[in-house]
Design an enzyme around this catalytic site. Structure first.
Site, mmCIF file in Angstrom:
data_model
loop_
_atom_site.group_PDB
_atom_site.id
_atom_site.type_symbol
_atom_site.label_atom_id
_atom_site.label_comp_id
_atom_site.label_asym_id
_atom_site.label_seq_id
_atom_site.Cartn_x
_atom_site.Cartn_y
_atom_site.Cartn_z
ATOM 1 N N LYS A 192 0.857 -1.200 0.000
ATOM 2 C CA LYS A 192 0.000 0.000 0.000
ATOM 3 C C LYS A 192 0.886 1.240 0.000
ATOM 4 C CE LYS A 192 -2.686 3.335 1.967
ATOM 5 N NZ LYS A 192 -2.250 4.636 2.490
ATOM 6 N N HIS B 56 3.617 12.022 10.207
ATOM 7 C CA HIS B 56 2.176 12.153 9.971
ATOM 8 C C HIS B 56 1.584 13.252 10.824
ATOM 9 C CE1 HIS B 56 0.625 8.406 7.756
ATOM 10 N NE2 HIS B 56 1.816 8.735 7.334
HETATM 11 C C1 MEV Z 1 0.635 4.665 5.019
HETATM 12 O O1 MEV Z 1 -0.196 5.219 4.047
HETATM 13 C C2 MEV Z 1 1.634 3.747 4.378
HETATM 14 C C3 MEV Z 1 2.502 2.944 5.326
HETATM 15 O O2 MEV Z 1 1.678 2.253 6.268
HETATM 16 C C4 MEV Z 1 3.295 1.978 4.495
HETATM 17 C C5 MEV Z 1 4.067 0.961 5.294
HETATM 18 O O3 MEV Z 1 3.650 0.615 6.414
HETATM 19 O O4 MEV Z 1 5.076 0.472 4.737
HETATM 20 C C6 MEV Z 1 3.403 3.846 6.138
#
Ligand code: MEV
Length: 440
Positions: free
Chosen positions: A283, A396
């Site tokens: 994702k 974030h």
């Molecule tokens: C958040 O949009 C994407 C992540 O969760 C990807 C990952 O965990 O590798 C930070």
């Protein structure tokens, strides 16, 4: 009050908005004013955008951002990205900068085969079908000559047709699997037109072929459509550097470079082992890929569907990226199918898709495949780097704070004070509101 309607599509845009306001809003006039406000000031542009779908009532806005400093195969790009999620563009830009100082990104297109299928039932024996297939193939190829001439001039066309036998799993079911080269276009219309021509030709062939018995003339085309699974429209992107060049980053996290590199590789291996982690890991890759795909007017649903199937190609869903730490070198790579186009479709129609391609230097589809894969890899690098060091909430929350401050209509001065104060505090909606209240 009934909320169903006949002939919604026949209403003018204003009538549609009014009807929605009347039936679905508790504040109809505000609803009308707000929705009516989300129109492009240039009516000609608005007409183009409305033409993309049906029943459009307004424009749904997403940020159009740029991640600069992407050094890819020795060339520097500023990459347009359309995405609503905090931190994605910041992470891409930061990874771009990091690798710019370490030789940049590398990428190569492995192949560009697009695929389509004609699914049909045939009631003779599989052996007999295989026997007549060479004749059928020549007839099929001849039948689409008028459709393929232009594509052939550009170096594309139908590459091959194979017959696939599914008799064992579904009686009488066969498939023509057709390989295409569509050059710089994504090629959906071309592929589907050729496939529908093949469907007609297939039916005629069996009716007309003299050496067949009655039962062998009976063919039934079920459907003809491109496949979004294009495992051979594939690009590989990678970065590598001596592990020692992680020294500064590692030191800032209280680690040594080898520990950091090995922890990174371990995190990627976990995403290869465990589908739950692999889904989130991939994702993160599509945070980058989709943003470029959207910005360049390509079809992100097709790209995602294909990538996820590819991630499960050996029967288990796994990470699309891999990492090795060996002989003092860190190597991180992503192999991903990306059936992208840089001509035709939305790329020619959407004003900002056109600008994106201009910003990228009018790339070929192959070049765009490289750029897009690299952004996916950069995003994955940024995410995993954060996860194995600070965690992702730090980044974030910084973006989240900006959103909260905007939501609470904080003045520039208050916002600056909040950014400073919350460097060392946990961000939440209530804590930011309390902070702003205090300053009143
Ligand atoms: C958040 O949009 C994407 C992540 O969760 C990807 C990952 O965990 O590798 C930070």
């Amino acid at each position: 009050m009934t909320k169903t309607i006949n002939g919604f599509s026949k209403l003018s845009k204003q009538e549609k908005i009014n009807w929605l306001a009347e039936h679905f809003s508790t504040e109809p006039q505000t609803f009308i004013d707000e929705i009516s406000g989300w129109q492009h000031p240039d009516p000609q542009v608005q007409r183009i955008v409305d033409g993309f779908t049906e029943n459009a009532i307004a424009n749904y806005v997403l940020p159009y951002s740029i991640a600069p400093n992407f050094l890819i195969n020795g060339k520097t790009y500023a990459v347009p990205m359309v995405i609503e999620e905090s931190s994605v563009v910041a992470a891409a830009s930061s990874a771009a900068k990091f690798w710019q100082e370490r030789g940049g990104f590398h990428a190569e297109v492995l192949d560009t085969v697009k695929l389509g299928q004609v699914h049909f039932r045939w009631f003779g024996s599989a052996a007999r079908l295989r026997e007549v297939f060479p004749d059928l193939k020549s007839v099929l190829l001849a039948s689409c000559a008028d459709l393929t001439t232009n594509m052939e001039k550009r170096g594309g066309g139908v590459r091959d047709i194979s017959l696939i036998d599914f008799e064992q799993v579904e009686p009488n079911y066969y498939q023509l699997r057709v390989a295409f080269e569509t050059c710089d276009s994504m090629g959906a219309n071309f592929v589907n037109s050729v496939l529908e021509r093949f469907a007609g030709t297939l039916e005629d062939f069996f009716t007309d072929y003299s050496a067949l018995s009655d039962v062998e003339r009976d063919v039934e085309v079920v459907m003809s459509i491109l496949s979004n699974y294009t495992p051979d429209c594939l690009v590989r992107a990678w970065v590598e550097c001596p592990i020692s060049s992680f020294a500064d980053l590692a030191r800032s996290q209280g680690m040594d470079a080898v520990t950091l590199a090995e922890r990174f590789a371990m995190a990627v291996r976990i995403a290869q082992i465990d589908p739950y982690r692999a889904t989130t890991h991939n994702k993160g890759i599509y945070n980058g890929i989709d943003a470029v795909v959207l910005a360049t007017g390509n079809d992100f649903r097709a790209i995602e569907a294909c990538g996820h199937t590819y991630a499960g190609r050996d029967g288990q869903y796994r990470s699309l990226s891999s990492c090795t730490v060996q002989d003092g070198m860190f190597h991180f790579e992503l192999e991903v199918p990306l059936a992208l186009g840089t001509v035709g479709g939305l790329t020619a129609l959407h004003p900002l898709a056109k600008r994106s391609l201009e910003i990228l230097g009018h790339p070929s589809a192959r070049e765009l495949m490289c750029i897009t894969a690299v952004v996916g890899l950069a995003q994955n690098f940024g995410a995993v780097r954060s996860l194995i060091t600070t965690g992702i909430q730090q980044g974030h929350m910084k973006m989240h704070l900006t959103n909260i401050l905007n939501h609470l209509a904080a003045s520039e001065e208050d916002a600056a004070a909040a950014q400073y104060f919350f460097q060392a505090q946990t961000v939440s909606f209530s804590s930011v509101r309390a902070f702003l209240e205090e300053r009143k």
